[in-house]
Design an enzyme around this catalytic site. Sequence first.
Site, PDB file in Angstrom:
ATOM      1  N   ASN A  25      -7.386  -2.395  14.294  1.00 52.87           N
ATOM      2  CA  ASN A  25      -8.799  -2.625  13.944  1.00 52.87           C
ATOM      3  C   ASN A  25      -8.979  -3.842  13.026  1.00 52.87           C
ATOM      4  O   ASN A  25     -10.057  -4.048  12.490  1.00 52.87           O
ATOM      5  CB  ASN A  25      -9.389  -1.373  13.274  1.00 52.87           C
ATOM      6  N   HIS A  29      -7.358  -4.386  10.167  1.00 59.81           N
ATOM      7  CA  HIS A  29      -7.136  -4.169   8.724  1.00 59.81           C
ATOM      8  C   HIS A  29      -5.891  -4.917   8.248  1.00 59.81           C
ATOM      9  O   HIS A  29      -4.994  -5.208   9.035  1.00 59.81           O
ATOM     10  CB  HIS A  29      -7.105  -2.681   8.364  1.00 59.81           C
ATOM     11  N   ASP A  88       0.835  -1.201   0.000  1.00 58.97           N
ATOM     12  CA  ASP A  88       0.000   0.000   0.000  1.00 58.97           C
ATOM     13  C   ASP A  88       0.871   1.254   0.000  1.00 58.97           C
ATOM     14  O   ASP A  88       2.101   1.162   0.139  1.00 58.97           O
ATOM     15  CB  ASP A  88      -0.975   0.002   1.188  1.00 58.97           C
TER      16      ASP A  88
HETATM   17  P1  PGA Z   1       2.313  -1.465  12.360  1.00 58.93           P
HETATM   18  O1  PGA Z   1       1.133  -1.394  11.298  1.00 58.93           O
HETATM   19  O2  PGA Z   1       3.234  -2.545  11.903  1.00 58.93           O
HETATM   20  O3  PGA Z   1       2.960  -0.117  12.317  1.00 58.93           O
HETATM   21  O4  PGA Z   1       1.700  -1.790  13.692  1.00 58.93           O
HETATM   22  C1  PGA Z   1       0.495  -2.564  10.917  1.00 58.93           C
HETATM   23  C2  PGA Z   1      -0.685  -2.237  10.043  1.00 58.93           C
HETATM   24  O5  PGA Z   1      -1.336  -1.192  10.243  1.00 58.93           O
HETATM   25  O6  PGA Z   1      -1.000  -3.040   9.157  1.00 58.93           O
END
Ligand code: PGA
Length: 241
Positions: A136, A138, A67
Amino acid sequence: MRIQVMDDYEQLSYWAARVVLSQVTLQSNSVLGLATGSTPEGMYQRLVDMYQQGKVDFSDVTTFALDEYLGLSPDHPQSYQYYLYNKFFNHINLPPENINLPPGDTTDPEMACQNYEQAIASAGGIDLQVVGIGVNGHIGFNEPATSLNTNTHIVDLAEETIQTNSRFFDNIDEVPRQAITMGMGSIMGAKRIVMLANGKNKAAAVRDSFSGKVTTEVPASFLQLHREFILLLDKEAASML
Ligand code: PGA
């Protein structure tokens, strides 16, 4: 689904790097889907170490970033392009022409999404997809919703994601409100998927994704349906399973 619980973040990062290493060793022209964020930082560091020790060769590998924020230039320190170059690509022998990233500064995001999906297909699909998980539930920027998109698409970031990611920015107003993300179909189409999660703040999302039902309200729960899915957790992230 194979779940492995590691003692700590160091061990998690090491084993995640081993999964990538074995993929590239077995298939030198592997197509890798790459996540960003805090979680895989240790994995990239390990992979760079392994490369410097001559244990892995990326010269025939192709990569697709999962992304990218919309509206950030590639040289913005919080863009995922900047992250991946800085933490990984600049330190290994991956040919620049084999690097694919959704263009965060495009003037035609719709077309960019179509082109990205097409590029994944032209590369023969993703062999190994690395993903993290949001608090959450995602994956990529596929946010909880009543329906989920299949292909690479433009997404409005969830309020929770904006809050969580504001830790990387000077203030919350600077967090982009939109992103381009691979869709659920782009991710689920990968031949193998490995998810990394560490820390207490991920425990509830991990529980909801992997001990509960498959639902669009917890996008990561779809990974339960994937045949070649490895879930690498530290003890804290596994604590509510
Ligand atoms: P993070 O993000 O590794 O910074 O916790 C994970 C995500 O949002 O997919």
